[in-house]
Structures are given as structure tokens and as C-alpha cells.
Design a protein around this motif. Structure first.
Motif, PDB file in Angstrom:
ATOM      1  N   ILE A  52       0.861  -1.177   0.000  1.00 18.74           N
ATOM      2  CA  ILE A  52       0.000   0.000   0.000  1.00 18.74           C
ATOM      3  C   ILE A  52       0.902   1.233   0.000  1.00 18.74           C
ATOM      4  CG2 ILE A  52      -1.830   1.234   1.251  1.00 18.74           C
ATOM      5  CD1 ILE A  52      -2.732  -1.570   0.547  1.00 18.74           C
ATOM      6  N   VAL A  53       0.635   2.176  -0.882  1.00 17.46           N
ATOM      7  CA  VAL A  53       1.458   3.370  -0.995  1.00 17.46           C
ATOM      8  C   VAL A  53       0.875   4.516  -0.175  1.00 17.46           C
ATOM      9  CG1 VAL A  53       2.378   5.076  -2.621  1.00 17.46           C
ATOM     10  CG2 VAL A  53       2.217   2.676  -3.294  1.00 17.46           C
ATOM     11  N   ASP A  54      -0.443   4.615  -0.196  1.00 20.32           N
ATOM     12  CA  ASP A  54      -1.083   5.730   0.494  1.00 20.32           C
ATOM     13  C   ASP A  54      -2.535   5.367   0.762  1.00 20.32           C
ATOM     14  OD1 ASP A  54      -1.403   8.335   1.509  1.00 20.32           O
ATOM     15  OD2 ASP A  54      -2.148   9.073  -0.421  1.00 20.32           O
ATOM     16  N   TYR A  55      -2.952   5.563   1.985  1.00 17.54           N
ATOM     17  CA  TYR A  55      -4.369   5.324   2.278  1.00 17.54           C
ATOM     18  C   TYR A  55      -4.818   6.256   3.382  1.00 17.54           C
ATOM     19  CZ  TYR A  55      -8.642   3.011   3.936  1.00 17.54           C
ATOM     20  OH  TYR A  55      -9.934   2.755   4.328  1.00 17.54           O
ATOM     21  N   GLU A  56      -5.706   7.156   3.026  1.00 14.88           N
ATOM     22  CA  GLU A  56      -6.304   7.997   4.047  1.00 14.88           C
ATOM     23  C   GLU A  56      -7.807   7.888   3.909  1.00 14.88           C
ATOM     24  OE1 GLU A  56      -4.624  11.997   5.136  1.00 14.88           O
ATOM     25  OE2 GLU A  56      -3.119  11.206   3.761  1.00 14.88           O
ATOM     26  N   PRO A  57      -8.433   7.251   4.881  1.00 17.72           N
ATOM     27  CA  PRO A  57      -9.865   6.976   4.755  1.00 17.72           C
ATOM     28  C   PRO A  57     -10.700   8.222   4.455  1.00 17.72           C
ATOM     29  CG  PRO A  57      -8.944   5.778   6.608  1.00 17.72           C
ATOM     30  CD  PRO A  57      -7.853   6.655   6.094  1.00 17.72           C
ATOM     31  N   SER A  58     -10.340   9.385   5.016  1.00 13.31           N
ATOM     32  CA  SER A  58     -11.193  10.558   4.786  1.00 13.31           C
ATOM     33  C   SER A  58     -11.065  11.082   3.358  1.00 13.31           C
ATOM     34  CB  SER A  58     -10.870  11.660   5.786  1.00 13.31           C
ATOM     35  OG  SER A  58      -9.653  12.259   5.450  1.00 13.31           O
ATOM     36  N   GLU A  59     -10.035  10.626   2.628  1.00  5.34           N
ATOM     37  CA  GLU A  59      -9.924  11.029   1.225  1.00  5.34           C
ATOM     38  C   GLU A  59     -10.727  10.092   0.328  1.00  5.34           C
ATOM     39  OE1 GLU A  59      -8.295  13.721  -0.035  1.00  5.34           O
ATOM     40  OE2 GLU A  59      -7.845  14.308   2.023  1.00  5.34           O
ATOM     41  N   LEU A  60     -11.264   9.019   0.879  1.00  8.90           N
ATOM     42  CA  LEU A  60     -11.996   8.010   0.110  1.00  8.90           C
ATOM     43  C   LEU A  60     -11.152   7.469  -1.044  1.00  8.90           C
ATOM     44  CD1 LEU A  60     -15.597   9.517  -0.250  1.00  8.90           C
ATOM     45  CD2 LEU A  60     -14.829   7.812   1.396  1.00  8.90           C
ATOM     46  N   ALA A  61      -9.856   7.350  -0.817  1.00 10.97           N
ATOM     47  CA  ALA A  61      -8.986   6.869  -1.887  1.00 10.97           C
ATOM     48  C   ALA A  61      -7.863   6.031  -1.309  1.00 10.97           C
ATOM     49  CB  ALA A  61      -8.407   8.046  -2.665  1.00 10.97           C
ATOM     50  N   ILE A  62      -7.482   5.013  -2.057  1.00 12.92           N
ATOM     51  CA  ILE A  62      -6.331   4.201  -1.672  1.00 12.92           C
ATOM     52  C   ILE A  62      -5.417   4.064  -2.883  1.00 12.92           C
ATOM     53  CG2 ILE A  62      -7.392   1.933  -2.221  1.00 12.92           C
ATOM     54  CD1 ILE A  62      -5.945   0.920   0.392  1.00 12.92           C
ATOM     55  N   THR A  63      -4.107   4.114  -2.627  1.00 14.91           N
ATOM     56  CA  THR A  63      -3.138   3.899  -3.698  1.00 14.91           C
ATOM     57  C   THR A  63      -2.298   2.692  -3.311  1.00 14.91           C
ATOM     58  OG1 THR A  63      -3.060   6.259  -4.160  1.00 14.91           O
ATOM     59  CG2 THR A  63      -1.240   4.947  -5.001  1.00 14.91           C
ATOM     60  N   ALA A  64      -2.211   1.730  -4.226  1.00 12.76           N
ATOM     61  CA  ALA A  64      -1.447   0.527  -3.921  1.00 12.76           C
ATOM     62  C   ALA A  64      -0.720   0.054  -5.159  1.00 12.76           C
ATOM     63  CB  ALA A  64      -2.371  -0.572  -3.411  1.00 12.76           C
ATOM     64  N   ARG A  65       0.391  -0.678  -4.948  1.00 14.04           N
ATOM     65  CA  ARG A  65       1.119  -1.246  -6.076  1.00 14.04           C
ATOM     66  C   ARG A  65       0.326  -2.421  -6.639  1.00 14.04           C
ATOM     67  NH1 ARG A  65       5.360  -0.505  -2.334  1.00 14.04           N
ATOM     68  NH2 ARG A  65       6.266   1.563  -2.678  1.00 14.04           N
ATOM     69  N   ALA A  66       0.535  -2.657  -7.915  1.00 14.14           N
ATOM     70  CA  ALA A  66      -0.327  -3.596  -8.622  1.00 14.14           C
ATOM     71  C   ALA A  66      -0.206  -5.032  -8.121  1.00 14.14           C
ATOM     72  CB  ALA A  66      -0.029  -3.549 -10.124  1.00 14.14           C
ATOM     73  N   GLY A  67       0.955  -5.387  -7.576  1.00  7.89           N
ATOM     74  CA  GLY A  67       1.134  -6.753  -7.104  1.00  7.89           C
ATOM     75  C   GLY A  67       0.504  -7.022  -5.745  1.00  7.89           C
ATOM     76  N   THR A  68      -0.072  -5.990  -5.139  1.00  6.02           N
ATOM     77  CA  THR A  68      -0.682  -6.145  -3.821  1.00  6.02           C
ATOM     78  C   THR A  68      -1.803  -7.172  -3.863  1.00  6.02           C
ATOM     79  OG1 THR A  68      -0.240  -3.808  -3.440  1.00  6.02           O
ATOM     80  CG2 THR A  68      -1.760  -4.875  -1.909  1.00  6.02           C
ATOM     81  N   SER A  69      -1.839  -8.023  -2.856  1.00  2.00           N
ATOM     82  CA  SER A  69      -2.901  -9.025  -2.797  1.00  2.00           C
ATOM     83  C   SER A  69      -4.250  -8.325  -2.600  1.00  2.00           C
ATOM     84  CB  SER A  69      -2.610  -9.996  -1.640  1.00  2.00           C
ATOM     85  OG  SER A  69      -3.771 -10.240  -0.887  1.00  2.00           O
ATOM     86  N   LEU A  70      -5.197  -8.736  -3.398  1.00  4.28           N
ATOM     87  CA  LEU A  70      -6.525  -8.125  -3.340  1.00  4.28           C
ATOM     88  C   LEU A  70      -7.144  -8.351  -1.962  1.00  4.28           C
ATOM     89  CD1 LEU A  70      -8.271  -6.592  -5.326  1.00  4.28           C
ATOM     90  CD2 LEU A  70      -9.206  -8.746  -6.132  1.00  4.28           C
ATOM     91  N   GLN A  71      -6.907  -9.550  -1.438  1.00  2.00           N
ATOM     92  CA  GLN A  71      -7.434  -9.899  -0.127  1.00  2.00           C
ATOM     93  C   GLN A  71      -6.883  -8.959   0.948  1.00  2.00           C
ATOM     94  OE1 GLN A  71      -9.748 -12.556   0.429  1.00  2.00           O
ATOM     95  NE2 GLN A  71      -9.906 -11.129   2.132  1.00  2.00           N
ATOM     96  N   GLU A  72      -5.562  -8.754   0.884  1.00  2.00           N
ATOM     97  CA  GLU A  72      -4.904  -7.900   1.875  1.00  2.00           C
ATOM     98  C   GLU A  72      -5.450  -6.471   1.767  1.00  2.00           C
ATOM     99  OE1 GLU A  72      -0.577  -8.152   1.574  1.00  2.00           O
ATOM    100  OE2 GLU A  72      -0.528  -6.038   2.193  1.00  2.00           O
ATOM    101  N   LEU A  73      -5.579  -5.996   0.550  1.00  2.00           N
ATOM    102  CA  LEU A  73      -6.082  -4.643   0.326  1.00  2.00           C
ATOM    103  C   LEU A  73      -7.492  -4.493   0.893  1.00  2.00           C
ATOM    104  CD1 LEU A  73      -5.236  -2.179  -1.997  1.00  2.00           C
ATOM    105  CD2 LEU A  73      -7.479  -2.924  -2.693  1.00  2.00           C
TER     106      LEU A  73
END
Ligand SMILES: Cc1cc2nc3c(=O)[nH]c(=O)nc-3n(C[C@H](O)[C@H](O)[C@H](O)COP(=O)(O)OP(=O)(O)OC[C@H]3O[C@@H](n4cnc5c(N)ncnc54)[C@H](O)[C@@H]3O)c2cc1C
Lengths: 356, 484
Positions: A52-73
């Protein structure tokens, strides 16, 4: 991570020199999906580029690298009471974010909340020449330049190696309840349409084996009020049921040698096909498991007449193309686009169409 | 081809009243709503059918004549600015709603149909078209698609791209393509997404299938008054953090509030540093609960006053103030310049204070009224074009705001498009490789660059020169960004 990135770029450059076709491989959970790879294609494993590169819940957005497990995300989002509202199908534990975007598949909530492409805010990618580029961003609205980010959804890895994606996320509904009605397919289709035209908090519909399932999502007040209007029995295992539809673990999908996916105008009447059908998306998605040999042309003719198209989702292809052929003008535009992103034609050739 | 020969050939395709070429007839088309850019085209054509457009495009393609499409001309970035050597193609006469299919929740409309007209036509079925730009009484759905326009309600209901299903598009060669479908997806690349927001550079849209939504059972509006703009910004984040997605969330600063009150007396507190309008819609029971929660959060976030619209008339009045912000700006200043940067919400307070400092530096007033829920800023820079140098000052101020938006991790345009206006900022936001890819996408559709040439994507040359210029003045804004 930068050394992994370098290795991808190297692999691309070398492949370009040798005209060596590559198969961009994530978790492999959707390996079955798409036309068979060209001969002598070698896999390029991209799962190492993850996190995960960036996640701020109040921004309603998450940035993650493509190989990140969908389950984990999805676990990380769930901890903050949020979710990927397009409910991507996993089809297995190793599913990655990148594979999910590239295959462009969305789950039961799609007809009501939107598809994967609707939630993409931005991407970072390597094109076929190994050039790193970013499009879109992490903000909710962005119209600077052409929308390359959304173009990546469903492009089956033919346009570049997806490195990173920013997605819009949504709060999980306060309450979900699944209603169940015993009925015929014809009535179920009518009811699905009737719900869609009324302001009800419906978030998924499915007809299978004489039963219509309707999921309501939202504030408790809304769910309760809607249930009063709609009636039906409460399905106690609603959550498990929708998971089984989403990930194809429902018995309908068990042991099917061939599965067709027909995407049609939602008002399409019952399609006369020889075999079993499971209907989702308010009538717009028909899964069809043939009981006898049926001509691909016939399935595609029916889907086209219903304003849509048919995909041979899995099963013995026997020369049949997985995706419905494009019109000549559209094919020309596809080929030109492909040529710009991947001039050497090394990225997942044939996977989408035999022409590129 | 000579101009008179071009006109003669256009007249062979179209009836006489569909071709304009006298200077006084061309005048109304010389600019869009960003009127600082003006240009007369060789001719204006007003076709009534797709068949006519096909012939026009075939002619222009054959003779290498640039074509600029135009809807209603309400664009704010010069997207529909004519080309000196080209024709202006108005879609205004293709204004029919071809079909409303209430059961499928879809409508098939021609590109010249006004945004609001779709919702009006769908209303008797209890349906509406969700994206609602403030210009919705005038702007066309074709223009909305070309700009991927948003509106007050797009935080919850999405932008144009989320609310269209299918497009019929003509290529510059005059070939018809259909992208998207009446189904929810289609085979191949997502060209529907690629064409949305492409500013008339890739094709001419001749029919749009939009998605309609059932009208919500109920809608309610809360108005919160703040004595501190930063607190209002935090309140926005707090509402969203709580798991609520309001149907709309709009912020106005003190200068806006005063201008609006002078204009329409919406009942805003003139002393307030900021007013936040927050709407909830859905089932009646849900709206009541959600409004209570919102009210609670806004108070806890430091609002000095929280009012719930007492009835539909008051709700409309509170909204009327917000919707009148642009004309209100026009009343307190001879001219205004509307910016459109988008930033992550968390930087709202900081970016707003940076804008305030710039306002002092440039000695130009700046009204802030914007889609707070999306972080989409609309600073309105007030100036007087008759004062020498003020326009240039306003443009420089605007450019600085956009640079701040990029630095905050945002974008130079949230919904108004790049057009003619933000070409230089495109050089800052994107690298050479990225812009090269944009040009390549353009070439994949329009190899001779005849559709709206010179807009939206700057040439590599332009960016290189701009980079050189910045260095020349010794004040490169983003030294870390690669330029060549
Ligand atoms: C007072 C005011 C308020 C506004 N509020 C908002 C707002 O809230 N949200 C928002 O997003 N925008 C807003 N806008 C901007 C503007 O209204 C939108 O960009 C709108 O979509 C433009 O539509 P139009 O029909 O006027 O298009 P035009 O200005 O005529 O054209 C815009 C672009 O679309 C292209 N185009 C038009 N029709 C076609 C077609 N059929 N095929 C291909 N290309 C085409 C043109 O070439 C041009 O590049 C506002 C503008 C004003 C003046």
C-alpha cells in the motif's frame, strides 16, 4: 521496490530487442480468462511489486502497487469500515490488484455502484518500451489529458505493465439484508426492472434455480423501510451467498466444462438457450452453462440482438474467440492504440484479440 | 482549399441556412464562455442530421480542413474556440431526445440536447439524469461528454463518465463507431472512458445513451456557518470520515457570501468566514437519520450555527445562493476568471490560505466557492479587463493557483477541461513521455490532427520552449520535474 521496477523495464527492453512475447503474470487467479497465449510466450511475474502506498480513509482513496494481494487490500479497507464497491471477483487467494484491474471484472454490486473502471482515479504504468508514466491522480475529479487510467481497466495487460493504481473507495453500508423470493425467471426479470426504477437501496440482485435474491444496503432506516415495501423472506446467510456469486463458488458454477458470460441490455427477456442460466445485475448479466453443444455464433447473435455481447468465460475453446469480435473500424482503432503503447507487440499478444 | 471554394462545397452538402460565412453571422461563435480567447472561423455549419455531418467530415478530411465542434459554447477553457483555418461545427440543431426507455433506465439523445432537458423529459417516469453542472439549463450533453462535466451532486452520483452507457461517434474520416453498449460493458478497450473528456479531439459525438436514476424519495439540506474557513474545511473531512457520502457538499467563503447576499438574499450570514451546504437524499427515513448525524458532526467541527432547511422553498433558496455565485461575481466585478484545480481534501485549508496570500500579492480579490466534497476548487479571480495589465495579472495569479494544486498532489482541471487555457500547465503536470502518449492517442483516432487542433494537449515544442523560458527567468517552479 525501485530495483524491481528496473528489472521490469529491463525485461521489457530485452523482450523488445528479441521480439519475445511476454505474459504479465499476477497471482494467476484469472489465468483462465482470455485467448490462449501466443507460442513461445514467457511469463513475467509482477507480484513482487506490491504494498500500500497511500491510504487515508477521509480522502476516500487508496493507492497501492499492482502486485498487492486483493485480499490484503480489502482487509485493510475493512478495518476502516470501507470497501472496493465494485466487489472484484477473486477466483482464488493469490488474486492481485493489478490482475483485477486488467481483467476488468466486477461483482454483484456493479449494476448499482459501478464497475472497476468507475473507481479508478489514476495509474502508474510501464509502456511496452519500458517507459514509466502516470495518469490521473489521487483526487476525485481530473480531466487533464485523455483518460488513460480507465483505459487500463479490462485491457488484459496488452497496453502496459500496471505498476500502481489509485482507487476511489466507499464506506461500508451500515446494514445489509438479503431478501429471497421463490419465483420464475420471467417474474424475477420483471421484478428486477421494477426495483431499478424505484428509489430503493438495492445493491445486488441474482436469480438462480427458482429463487430471486435481492440485497439491500444502506442505513438501517432505509433497509428496513425498503424491506417493508418489498416483502420476501430474509435470507440468513446473505453475506455468504453474495460471496459465492462474486467469486463463483456457488454451486451453479461447479463442474461446468463451459461457461458463457452474456452482458445484455437489462430489460432483455429470458434468453432461449439450451442449458442453465444465472442472472445478475438487474437482468444485465446472464451466466450460461450449456447443457449440450451450442454454436458460439448463435450465443453471440442472441447477445448482440439483446444490445450486448457474449464472452466465452471459460471452457474448451476449440478455435472460438473468447471475446466477441470488433467491427472493422473499432478493430483499426484498437490496433493503432496498441501500436502506440506497445510498438513491438510484446505484451500479452493474442490474449484479447488474435490481431494484436 | 480556398475559403470561397470550401463554402461553395459546404453549400452543396447543406441547405443555405445551415452555412454561415458573413462576419457578423460568425461573431456569435468566435468564443466560448472563456471570452478572452476569440477567433473567427472560415465558416460555421449547423447541420441537422448525422448524414450531413458525415459529408461535412468527409469533405474536411479530404481537403485537410480543421473542424472544431461546438455544443452550447458554455465551456470555460476555450475548448470550442474556432480555428482560423477551419470550420466550426455546431451540434445545436441535433437536439432531439430519440428515446426514453424507463424500464431500462436509459435515454438515447442527440448531442445538442440541453443537460436539464433530459431530466425534464424523464421526470414523468420518476427518473432523472444525475450530473448537474451549474450551467445545466444551457450546456449540451455532447459538451458534457467532451468535458466529462460534473455537478453539485457528483460526489455521490458520479461525473458524466459514470452516467453514460454508449456513444455514437464519427471519426474524422466520417466512419461511424459505437462505443459502450446498452449492456453494462462491451468487448475490447474501454473507449467510452477514453472518449469521455477528450474535448472534441478524437471524434464527433452524434448520439449519447445516458443512464437515468430514480428520483430520490426525499432530499434535505443543512447549512452550517463557520467563523473560520479552516474549520469548515475540516468539517468536510469529518463528515466523510464518518461514513456518510452526502449528495452534495459545497463551500463558500466570506467574499462569495457577501456577493451572493447582495444579489439574491439567500439568507446567508454576511459575517461568516464560510458557509457549508450539505445535502442528504434517499429514502425519507434514511434522510432524517443522516441529517441528524451530519448536524451533529458539523457542530462538533466548530460550526457556529447549523440550520436545516425548514421546507422545500427554503432548501431551494439555500441552493439558489450557491448556484448564483458566478453571476454574483459578475455583479461585484467587471470581469472574473474561474479556475478549476482539484486537490486532496486534506489540503483544503492550506491551499485556501495560500490562495489568500496570492490574492494580497497580486492585489486582486478572489472568491472561493467550490465542490468541497470532491476537493474541486473554483477560485474566481476578480479583475477589470479595461485596466491595463489586469488581465495579465489575473492570468498569472490563476497559473500560480494551478501550480499550487499540482504541488498539493492535485490536478489543474477537475471538470472544465484544458482547452486553450491550460496548455502551459499541462507541461508541468505531465512528463514528455506522458504527453507523447497523449499525442499518440490523438494520432490513433485522427492521424492528420484535424479535430480541434491545438487544444488540450500541448505540443512537445511548446513545453520545451516553456521550460526554457522558466529557466531563463531563473524562477523554475518545479525544478524537480523533468522537462526535456
Ligand atoms: C456559469 C457556468 C457554470 C458552469 N458550471 C459547471 C459545472 O458546475 N460543472 C462543470 O463541469 N462545468 C461547468 N461549466 C462549464 C461548461 O458548462 C461545461 O464544460 C459544459 O459541458 C460545456 O457544454 P457546451 O455544450 O457548452 O460545450 P461547448 O463549450 O460548446 O464545448 C465544449 C467542448 O466540447 C466539444 N464538443 C461539444 N460538442 C461536441 C460533440 N458533439 N462531439 C465532440 N465534441 C464536442 C467542443 O469542441 C469543446 O471542446 C460552467 C460554465 C458556465 C458558463
Amino acid at each position: 521496490m525501485s530495483s524491481i521496477l528496473e528489472s521490469f523495464a529491463d525485461a521489457l527492453r530485452q523482450a523488445m530487442e528479441k521480439s519475445q512475447p511476454l505474459y504479465i503474470r499476477g497471482g494467476g487467479s484469472k489465468y483462465f480468462y482470455g485467448n490462449p497465449l501466443a507460442e513461445k510466450t514467457i511469463p513475467l511475474d509482477v507480484t513482487g511489486y506490491q504494498g500500500i502506498v497511500d491510504y487515508e480513509p477521509s480522502e476516500l482513496a487508496i493507492t497501492a502497487r499492482a502486485g498487492t494481494s486483493l485480499q490484503e487490500l480489502e482487509n485493510i479497507l475493512a478495518q476502516q469500515g470501507q470497501m472496493l464497491a465494485f466487489e472484484p471477483p477473486h477466483f482464488g487467494k493469490p488474486a492481485t490488484l493489478g490482475g483485477s484491474i486488467a481483467s476488468g471484472l466486477s461483482g454483484p454490486r456493479r449494476a448499482y455502484a459501478g464497475a472497476v473502471r468507475d473507481f479508478i482515479l489514476g495509474v502508474r504504468l510501464l509502456d511496452g518500451q519500458g517507459r514509466e508514466m502516470s495518469f490521473g491522480g489521487r483526487v476525485m475529479k481530473n480531466v487533464a489529458g485523455y483518460d488513460v487510467s480507465r483505459l487500463m481497466a479490462g485491457s488484459m495487460g496488452t497496453l502496459g505493465i500496471l505498476l500502481e493504481a489509485s482507487l476511489k473507495v466507499l464506506p461500508r453500508p451500515e446494514m445489509e439484508r438479503t431478501l429471497c423470493f421463490a419465483t420464475t425467471m420471467e417474474r424475477a426479470l420483471e421484478w428486477m426492472r421494477s426495483y431499478a426504477t424505484r428509489p430503493l437501496p438495492v445493491s445486488a440482485t441474482c436469480f438462480s434455480d427458482g429463487r430471486l435474491y435481492v440485497r439491500l444496503s444502506g442505513m438501517e432506516a432505509a433497509v428496513v423501510a425498503a424491506q417493508k415495501q418489498m416483502g420476501g423472506d430474509v435470507e440468513e446467510n446473505g453475506e455468504t451467498f453474495w460471496e459465492s456469486i462474486r467469486h463463483h463458488t456457488h454451486t451453479f458454477f461447479h463442474g461446468r466444462p463451459i461457461l458463457w458470460r452474456l452482458s445484455v441490455k437489462p430489460t432483455t427477456a429470458h434468453l432461449p438457450l439450451p442449458g442453465e442460466q444465472l442472472i445478475e445485475w438487474g437482468g444485465a448479466l446472464r451466466w450460461f452453462a450449456p447443457a449440450e453443444a451450442v454454436a458460439a455464433n448463435e450465443v453471440r447473435r442472441l447477445a448482440t440482438a439483446a444490445g450486448g455481447h457474449a464472452t466465452l468465460f471459460y471452457g474448451d475453446r476449440d478455435g472460438i474467440l473468447v471475446f466477441q469480435p470488433l467491427s472493422p473500424v473499432l478493430l483499426r482503432i484498437h490496433q493503432r492504440l496498441k501500436q502506440q503503447f506497445d510498438p513491438a507487440g510484446i505484451l500479452n499478444p493474442y490474449r484479447m484479440y488474435p490481431e494484436f | 482549399m480556398q475559403r470561397c471554394e470550401l463554402i461553395r462545397q459546404l453549400l452543396a452538402i447543406l441547405p443555405p441556412d445551415s452555412v454561415l460565412y458573413e462576419t457578423e453571422d460568425l461573431r456569435p461563435y468566435e468564443c466560448d464562455a472563456l471570452s478572452v480567447y476569440r477567433q473567427l472561423p472560415l465558416a460555421v455549419v449547423l447541420p441537422c442530421t448525422e448524414a450531413e455531418i458525415i459529408e461535412i467530415l468527409q469533405l474536411c478530411h479530404r481537403e485537410r480542413v480543421p473542424v472544431v465542434a461546438r455544443g452550447a459554447g458554455t465551456g470555460l477553457s476555450g475548448g470550442a474556440l474556432p480555428h482560423a483555418q477551419g470550420i466550426l461545427l455546431s451540434l445545436a440543431r441535433l437536439n432531439q431526445i430519440n428515446e426514453i426507455d424507463p424500464l431500462a433506465c436509459q435515454a438515447r439523445v442527440q448531442p445538442g440536447v440541453r443537460n436539464l432537458a433530459i431530466s425534464q423529459a424523464a421526470s414523468s417516469y420518476g427518473l432523472y439524469y444525475a450530473p448537474d453542472p451549474s450551467s445545466q439549463i444551457a450546456c449540451t450533453i455532447g459538451g458534457n461528454v467532451a468535458e466529462n462535466s460534473g455537478g453539485v451532486h457528483c460526489l455521490k452520483y458520479g461525473l458524466t463518465v459514470h452516467n453514460i452507457l454508449k456513444l455514437r461517434v464519427l471519426t474524422i474520416e466520417g466512419d461511424v463507431i459505437e462505443v459502450g453498449a446498452e449492456a453494462y460493458d462491451s468487448p475490447g478497450y474501454d473507449l467510452l472512458a477514453l472518449l469521455t473528456g477528450s474535448e472534441g479531439m478524437l471524434g464527433i459525438t452524434t448520439e449519447i445513451t445516458v443512464r437515468l436514476l430514480p428520483k430520490p424519495e426525499s432530499a434535505q439540506l443543512v447549512m452550517a456557518t463557520f467563523s473560520d474557513l479552516a474549520k469548515a474545511g475540516e468539517a468536510v473531512a469529518n463528515v466523510i470520515q464518518s461514513g456518510i457520502i452526502p449528495a452534495g457538499m459545497e463551500l463558500m467563503d466570506n467574499l462569495t457570501i457577501g456577493a451572493v447576499e447582495d444579489f439574491i438574499q439567500a439568507g446567508y450570514d454576511r459575517q461568516a468566514a464560510a458557509i457549508l451546504l450539505c445535502e442528504s437524499d434517499g429514502m425519507a427515513a434514511e434522510v432524517t437519520t443522516e441529517i441528524e448525524k451530519i448536524e451533529h458532526i458539523l457542530r462538533a467541527s466548530g460550526a457556529i450555527k447549523v440550520e436545516i432547511a425548514q421546507d422545500e422553498a427554503q432548501r431551494q433558496l439555500f441552493w439558489a445562493g450557491r448556484k448564483a455565485a458566478f453571476p454574483a461575481a459578475g455583479r461585484i466585478s467587471p470581469d472574473y476568471y474561474c479556475m478549476d484545480g482539484t486537490i486532496p481534501r486534506k489540503h483544503l485549508a492550506r491551499v485556501l490560505s495560500q490562495i489568500e496570500r496570492l490574492s494580497a500579492e497580486f492585489n486582486l480579490r478572489c472568491m472561493n466557492v467550490f465542490h468541497a466534497g470532491d476537493g474541486n476548487l473554483h477560485p474566481l479571480i476578480l479583475y477589470d479587463a479595461n485596466e491595463s495589465g489586469e488581465l495579465h495579472k489575473a492570468e498569472t495569479f490563476g497559473a500560480r493557483i494551478l501550480e499550487i494544486c499540482i504541488a498539493a498532489g492535485g490536478t489543474i482541471t477537475g471538470e472544465h477541461g484544458v482547452g486553450m487555457e491550460k496548455l502551459d500547465q499541462m507541461c508541468l503536470q505531465f512528463s514528455d513521455a506522458e504527453r507523447e502518449l497523449f499525442l499518440a492517442i490523438k494520432a490513433a483516432f485522427d492521424p492528420q490532427a484535424l479535430l480541434n487542433p491545438g487544444k488540450a494537449i500541448p505540443s512537445l515544442h511548446r513545453c520545451a520552449e516553456l521550460g526554457a523560458m522558466h529557466v531563463h527567468h531563473g524562477q523554475t517552479s518545479f525544478p524537480e520535474l523533468p522537462r526535456f
